[in-house]
Design a protein around this motif. Structure first.
Motif, PDB file in Angstrom:
ATOM      1  N   SER A  90      -5.545  -6.998 -13.811  1.00 30.60           N
ATOM      2  CA  SER A  90      -6.606  -6.041 -14.100  1.00 30.60           C
ATOM      3  C   SER A  90      -7.892  -6.412 -13.385  1.00 30.60           C
ATOM      4  CB  SER A  90      -6.854  -5.960 -15.611  1.00 30.60           C
ATOM      5  OG  SER A  90      -5.708  -5.495 -16.288  1.00 30.60           O
ATOM      6  N   LEU A  91      -8.588  -5.418 -12.862  1.00 29.33           N
ATOM      7  CA  LEU A  91      -9.840  -5.647 -12.157  1.00 29.33           C
ATOM      8  C   LEU A  91     -10.929  -6.104 -13.117  1.00 29.33           C
ATOM      9  CD1 LEU A  91     -11.383  -5.423  -9.474  1.00 29.33           C
ATOM     10  CD2 LEU A  91     -11.862  -3.036 -10.036  1.00 29.33           C
ATOM     11  N   PHE A  92     -10.980  -5.496 -14.299  1.00 25.64           N
ATOM     12  CA  PHE A  92     -11.989  -5.844 -15.293  1.00 25.64           C
ATOM     13  C   PHE A  92     -11.376  -6.690 -16.405  1.00 25.64           C
ATOM     14  CE2 PHE A  92     -13.462  -1.751 -13.519  1.00 25.64           C
ATOM     15  CZ  PHE A  92     -14.679  -2.173 -13.012  1.00 25.64           C
ATOM     16  N   HIS A 101      -5.345  12.865 -21.079  1.00 28.31           N
ATOM     17  CA  HIS A 101      -4.393  11.855 -21.534  1.00 28.31           C
ATOM     18  C   HIS A 101      -5.119  10.723 -22.257  1.00 28.31           C
ATOM     19  CE1 HIS A 101      -1.586   8.415 -21.251  1.00 28.31           C
ATOM     20  NE2 HIS A 101      -0.639   9.335 -21.292  1.00 28.31           N
ATOM     21  N   SER A 102      -6.182  10.225 -21.674  1.00 29.30           N
ATOM     22  CA  SER A 102      -7.110   9.228 -22.237  1.00 29.30           C
ATOM     23  C   SER A 102      -6.509   7.848 -22.502  1.00 29.30           C
ATOM     24  CB  SER A 102      -7.762   9.752 -23.526  1.00 29.30           C
ATOM     25  OG  SER A 102      -6.920   9.634 -24.652  1.00 29.30           O
ATOM     26  N   ASP A 103      -5.338   7.568 -21.964  1.00 30.74           N
ATOM     27  CA  ASP A 103      -4.760   6.237 -22.192  1.00 30.74           C
ATOM     28  C   ASP A 103      -3.905   5.794 -21.009  1.00 30.74           C
ATOM     29  OD1 ASP A 103      -4.330   3.888 -23.647  1.00 30.74           O
ATOM     30  OD2 ASP A 103      -2.520   4.666 -24.620  1.00 30.74           O
ATOM     31  N   LEU A 104      -4.382   6.064 -19.796  1.00 28.73           N
ATOM     32  CA  LEU A 104      -3.611   5.640 -18.629  1.00 28.73           C
ATOM     33  C   LEU A 104      -3.709   4.134 -18.443  1.00 28.73           C
ATOM     34  CD1 LEU A 104      -1.894   6.412 -16.185  1.00 28.73           C
ATOM     35  CD2 LEU A 104      -4.003   6.546 -14.856  1.00 28.73           C
ATOM     36  N   LYS A 105      -2.565   3.520 -18.256  1.00 25.62           N
ATOM     37  CA  LYS A 105      -2.438   2.089 -17.986  1.00 25.62           C
ATOM     38  C   LYS A 105      -1.015   1.858 -17.487  1.00 25.62           C
ATOM     39  CE  LYS A 105      -1.541   1.441 -22.930  1.00 25.62           C
ATOM     40  NZ  LYS A 105      -1.989   0.763 -24.180  1.00 25.62           N
ATOM     41  N   THR A 132      -5.768   1.493 -12.407  1.00 25.57           N
ATOM     42  CA  THR A 132      -4.335   1.297 -12.167  1.00 25.57           C
ATOM     43  C   THR A 132      -4.056   0.983 -10.706  1.00 25.57           C
ATOM     44  OG1 THR A 132      -3.803   2.819 -13.989  1.00 25.57           O
ATOM     45  CG2 THR A 132      -2.051   2.346 -12.406  1.00 25.57           C
ATOM     46  N   MET A 133      -4.770   1.657  -9.797  1.00 21.91           N
ATOM     47  CA  MET A 133      -4.631   1.351  -8.371  1.00 21.91           C
ATOM     48  C   MET A 133      -5.002  -0.104  -8.096  1.00 21.91           C
ATOM     49  SD  MET A 133      -6.283   4.793  -6.689  1.00 21.91           S
ATOM     50  CE  MET A 133      -6.290   4.102  -5.021  1.00 21.91           C
ATOM     51  N   ALA A 134      -6.108  -0.559  -8.692  1.00 19.51           N
ATOM     52  CA  ALA A 134      -6.540  -1.949  -8.511  1.00 19.51           C
ATOM     53  C   ALA A 134      -5.514  -2.915  -9.095  1.00 19.51           C
ATOM     54  CB  ALA A 134      -7.905  -2.154  -9.156  1.00 19.51           C
ATOM     55  N   PHE A 135      -4.930  -2.557 -10.240  1.00 15.96           N
ATOM     56  CA  PHE A 135      -3.915  -3.400 -10.877  1.00 15.96           C
ATOM     57  C   PHE A 135      -2.709  -3.565  -9.953  1.00 15.96           C
ATOM     58  CE2 PHE A 135      -0.115  -3.997 -13.463  1.00 15.96           C
ATOM     59  CZ  PHE A 135      -0.492  -5.046 -14.286  1.00 15.96           C
ATOM     60  N   LEU A 184       0.817  -1.206   0.000  1.00 12.97           N
ATOM     61  CA  LEU A 184       0.000   0.000   0.000  1.00 12.97           C
ATOM     62  C   LEU A 184       0.857   1.265   0.000  1.00 12.97           C
ATOM     63  CD1 LEU A 184      -2.938  -0.951   2.390  1.00 12.97           C
ATOM     64  CD2 LEU A 184      -3.029  -0.611  -0.082  1.00 12.97           C
ATOM     65  N   SER A 185       1.998   1.236   0.644  1.00 17.71           N
ATOM     66  CA  SER A 185       2.886   2.405   0.639  1.00 17.71           C
ATOM     67  C   SER A 185       3.439   2.650  -0.759  1.00 17.71           C
ATOM     68  CB  SER A 185       4.021   2.218   1.636  1.00 17.71           C
ATOM     69  OG  SER A 185       4.816   1.087   1.314  1.00 17.71           O
ATOM     70  N   GLU A 186       3.747   1.574  -1.486  1.00 14.60           N
ATOM     71  CA  GLU A 186       4.232   1.720  -2.862  1.00 14.60           C
ATOM     72  C   GLU A 186       3.109   2.194  -3.784  1.00 14.60           C
ATOM     73  OE1 GLU A 186       7.618  -1.838  -2.532  1.00 14.60           O
ATOM     74  OE2 GLU A 186       5.606  -2.267  -3.297  1.00 14.60           O
ATOM     75  N   ILE A 187       1.912   1.650  -3.583  1.00 14.77           N
ATOM     76  CA  ILE A 187       0.759   2.093  -4.372  1.00 14.77           C
ATOM     77  C   ILE A 187       0.488   3.571  -4.124  1.00 14.77           C
ATOM     78  CG2 ILE A 187      -1.741   1.841  -4.691  1.00 14.77           C
ATOM     79  CD1 ILE A 187      -1.411  -1.133  -4.021  1.00 14.77           C
ATOM     80  N   ARG A 188       0.576   3.989  -2.872  1.00 17.83           N
ATOM     81  CA  ARG A 188       0.351   5.394  -2.535  1.00 17.83           C
ATOM     82  C   ARG A 188       1.367   6.291  -3.249  1.00 17.83           C
ATOM     83  NH1 ARG A 188      -1.085   5.393   2.376  1.00 17.83           N
ATOM     84  NH2 ARG A 188       0.843   4.452   3.081  1.00 17.83           N
TER      85      ARG A 188
END
Length: 437
Positions: free
Chosen positions: A244-246, A167-171, A235-238, A143-147
Motif C-alpha cells: 500500500s502507498l499509504f 462502490h466505496s470499498d475498492l481494494k 490499487t494501481m500503486a499497490f 505495467l501490462s498486467e496493471i493496465r
C-alpha cells in the motif's frame, strides 16, 4: 432439474430439511455458523454447502451446489442480521440490470434469509487479486498486467456511475480473478456491502479502509463517485509497488473530519499546513508515531515511481503514462479527479501513444495543478518533520475553520513543485530511469 439415477437432487435432500432446520434452530442466531453439507433453502432452490472458501469480519463464503440446476455457486452467508444486508440486496438488485460479463461485475443470482442470516448467491470465481500477489511474495505486477486490471475496473466503475451507484470499498481484496489459469488477469469487481446510491452520500460518512481512504472522506468534505477513483489510484500503486502507498494504521483514528483541526492548522497568512508533531500532541493529547516506510528514500512522488523497480528503457514511455494516470486518480481535489470515462481514454489504459512527452507534462501541470501536487502532499504525509520548539498558537488556530476543497493550495510551493516536475520529466530518460539499467 439435475438428477442422479432418475431421482432429482431436490427430491433426495428435501426430506432432510426438517432435520437441518432443527439442528440450526437449536443454535443462537447470533452465534450460528453454517457447516459443511448443510442445506440452505431459498424461495426458488436449495444450496448444499460443499466447502468454505473465504471468511470476512461479517460473513463467510461457501462453495455450494444449486440442487435445482447442479451449478456451482459462491454463497455469502452473513454472520449476523443487520440493515446493511438489506441495503446490499437492494444494491445488487439494481446492479443486476448491468451486463456482469461486459462490465466486469460479479454475477448475482439469488438472495434470501435463512434462520435470520442473509445469504447471497454469486457466480463462483477464482481468487482475489491480493491472494495472487501474496502467492508471488508481494512481487509487483508488470505495467501490462496493471493496465489490464486497471482497465477492467474502470469499465466496472463507468457502468456503476451510469446507474448512480458508488462502490466505496475498492481494494485488492474486492477484485477477483475469474479464472487465472485459462483467462490470465481477467477480473471482476465484488462485494457491494458498502455500496450505495450517490444520492445517499453526505458529509461525515465513514467509508474505505484507511490506506485507501480519499482525502475528502478524512476531512469531512462533500463526497461523490470520485472516492472510487481515489481507490483506483491506490490499487494501481499497490500493484506497482506490491504494498500500500499509504499507511494502513494510525495511532489515532482519523474519522470523517471529526478530528481534522487536530491535524491541520491555518497560519498567519491563512495557508493550510500539517501541524508539527509537538503541536499535534498539544491539541490532541496523543504522541504521534513516525513510522519508517519504503517511501522515505524518495525525494518526491516522481522519484518514488522511478526508484520503484528496475525496468528496461523500452518501458520509459509506459511508466511515464502510468505515472500520469496515477496522479490524475490521486488528485487531492475530488472535483478535478479524473473520472472513469476519461481514464479509459488515457494513453496508459488505451495504449494510444501521447504526441509528445513534454506535452503530457504540460497537461499534468494544467489539470493536476489545480491544487498542490500529489508529490507535495505525499511528502507531507511520509517525511519525518522536525520537532519545533513550543510557541504560542495564533488566533487563527484556536478558531473553528470551515473547509473547502482547496485547503491544500499554496501557490508558491505549487509553482516550485511544477518546476521541479518539469525538470524531472525533461531529464527522465538520461538522469533517472537510465541509471536503473
Amino acid at each position: 432439474m439435475f438428477s442422479i439415477g432418475g431421482e432429482s437432487w431436490f427430491g433426495v435432500f428435501a426430506n432432510q430439511r426438517s432435520e437441518v432446520v432443527r439442528k440450526m434452530g437449536s443454535l443462537n442466531a447470533e452465534a450460528f455458523l453454517a457447516r459443511k453439507n448443510d442445506i440452505l433453502h431459498s424461495s426458488i432452490t436449495c444450496y448444499q454447502i460443499l466447502d468454505f472458501i473465504g471468511e470476512g469480519h461479517f460473513s463467510k463464503v461457501a462453495k455450494c451446489v444449486d440442487l435445482n440446476t447442479g451449478k456451482i455457486v459462491a454463497l455469502k452467508i452473513s454472520k449476523t442480521k443487520s440493515k446493511v444486508n438489506d441495503r446490499e440486496v437492494t444494491i445488487l438488485e439494481t446492479v443486476r440490470a448491468l451486463d456482469p460479463h461486459r462490465n466486469n461485475i460479479v454475477k448475482y443470482f439469488d438472495g434470501f434469509s435463512f434462520l435470520d442470516h442473509y445469504c447471497l448467491a454469486f457466480e463462483i470465481l477464482d481468487k482475489r487479486l491480493c491472494d495472487l500477489m501474496q502467492e508471488n511474495k508481494s512481487h509487483p505486477l508488470s505495467l501490462s498486467e496493471i493496465r489490464c486490471v486497471t482497465r477492467q475496473i474502470l469499465v466496472a466503475f463507468e457502468a456503476l456511475k451510469s446507474i448512480g451507484i458508488v462502490h466505496s470499498d475498492l481494494k485488492p481484496d474486492n477484485i477477483m480473478l475469474v479464472n487465472h489459469k485459462d483467462q490470465p488477469f481477467k477480473v471482476k469487481l465484488i462485494d457491494f456491502g458498502l455500496a450505495l446510491p450517490v444520492s445517499r452520500l453526505h458529509i461525515g460518512m465513514n467509508m474505505q479502509i484507511l490506506a485507501f481512504r480519499a482525502p475528502e472522506v478524512v476531512l469531512g468534505l462533500p463526497l461523490s463517485e470520485a472516492v472510487d477513483m481515489w481507490g483506483v489510484g491506490c490499487t494501481m500503486a499497490f500493484m506497482y509497488f506490491g504494498k500500500s502507498l499509504f499507511p494502513s494504521k494510525y495511532n489515532h483514528q482519523i474519522t470523517s473530519g471529526r478530528y481534522s483541526l487536530q491535524y491541520f492548522v491555518s497560519d498567519e497568512q491563512a495557508k493550510w499546513r500539517l501541524r508539527t508533531p509537538l503541536q499535534f500532541m498539544k491539541v490532541s493529547g496523543f504522541r504521534p508515531e513516525i513510522s519508517k516506510r519504503f517511501t522515505d528514500l524518495a525525494r518526491d512522488f516522481e522519484d518514488l515511481i522511478a526508484r520503484g523497480r528496475k525496468q528496461t528503457c523500452d518501458d520509459i514511455e509506459d511508466r511515464l503514462a502510468f505515472l500520469d494516470l496515477l496522479k490524475r486518480c490521486l488528485h487531492l481535489n475530488s472535483i478535478h479527479r479524473i473520472c472513469p470515462s476519461k481514464a479509459l481514454e488515457h494513453c496508459f489504459t488505451s495504449q494510444v501513444k501521447p504526441v509528445d512527452e513534454m506535452e503530457m507534462v504540460s497537461t499534468v501541470n494544467t489539470e493536476i495543478g489545480l491544487g498542490a501536487s500529489f508529490g507535495d502532499y505525499f511528502n507531507q504525509l511520509t517525511e519525518s518533520p522536525k520537532i519545533e520548539q513550543p510557541r504560542t498558537l495564533s488566533k487563527h488556530e484556536s478558531k473553528p475553520v470551515s473547509y473547502d476543497a482547496n485547503v491544500f493550495t499554496d501557490q508558491t510551493s505549487q509553482k516550485k513543485s511544477f518546476q521541479k516536475i518539469f525538470e524531472i520529466y525533461s531529464r527522465l530518460k538520461q538522469n533517472i530511469l537510465c541509471r536503473l539499467l
